[in-house]
Design an enzyme around this catalytic site. Structure first.
Site, PDB file in Angstrom:
ATOM      1  N   LEU A  41       3.743  30.634 110.588  1.00  0.00           N
ATOM      2  CA  LEU A  41       3.435  29.799 111.750  1.00  0.00           C
ATOM      3  C   LEU A  41       2.235  28.975 111.344  1.00  0.00           C
ATOM      4  O   LEU A  41       1.302  29.487 110.731  1.00  0.00           O
ATOM      5  CB  LEU A  41       3.063  30.661 112.962  1.00  0.00           C
ATOM      6  N   ASP A  42       2.244  27.713 111.699  1.00  0.00           N
ATOM      7  CA  ASP A  42       1.124  26.843 111.353  1.00  0.00           C
ATOM      8  C   ASP A  42      -0.169  27.348 111.972  1.00  0.00           C
ATOM      9  O   ASP A  42      -0.164  28.036 112.996  1.00  0.00           O
ATOM     10  CB  ASP A  42       1.382  25.418 111.856  1.00  0.00           C
TER      11      ASP A  42
END
Length: 180
Positions: A41-42
């Protein structure tokens, strides 16, 4: 072992950071030893991250050939029209090629934890929430898809991967998931 973790905003999906100053990482959340993220996930995204010590399981969860559905709640800037939603449902052409079709629907404002820092809101521009499910996982794909249809992403929260959901986990909390 499979762990469901609610990754807070502003945390890297790795256990170390060599940048200066260092950014928060997974090491600060008391996770079990010798596990690794199955996917990413960023830094500026939140929500469900699965971690495992099983390489085969990680492969099944992340390899696009297995088409694991990943569901996101996306706060977008603007008022989504049916034409924009249809483009997302059909697949969007991005600079690295067309995406697979996505499931997408309007979502009432979900009861989520406050984000720190809060989302920048504009009084003159409405925002809306979408539930978007993908079966692929390109770099920053959800953000690029919504931007391509004129709906920039303000907040992005992954709420499910396959049958595993985020239910009951506050940011920074984790739980063991029974493997099937």
């Amino acid at each position: 072992m499979l762990i469901a973790f609610n990754k807070p905003y502003g945390v890297l999906c790795q256990f170390t950071d060599r940048s200066l100053p260092p950014r928060p990482t997974l090491a600060g959340f008391g996770l079990p030893a010798r596990i690794y993220p199955a996917g990413r996930l960023d830094f500026d995204s939140e929500g469900l991250l699965l971690l495992t010590d099983d390489g085969n399981l990680a492969h099944r969860l992340t390899d696009p050939r297995h088409k694991q559905p990943k569901t996101y709640w996306v706060q977008v800037e603007g008022e989504p029209g049916e034409a924009q939603l249809q483009v997302l449902r059909a697949g969007v052409v991005l600079n690295d090629g067309p995406t697979l079709p996505a499931q997408v629907e309007r979502l009432p404002t979900p009861a989520l934890w406050p984000r720190d820092p809060p989302i920048r809101m504009r009084k003159t521009i409405p925002d809306a929430w979408l539930a978007l499910t993908l079966r692929e996982g390109r770099n920053r794909q959800v953000r690029r898809m919504t931007a391509a249809v004129g709906l920039p992403t303000l907040r992005l929260v992954r709420v499910a991967i396959g049958a595993v959901g985020l239910e009951g986990l506050a940011p920074g909390q984790w739980r063991h998931v029974p493997e099937t």
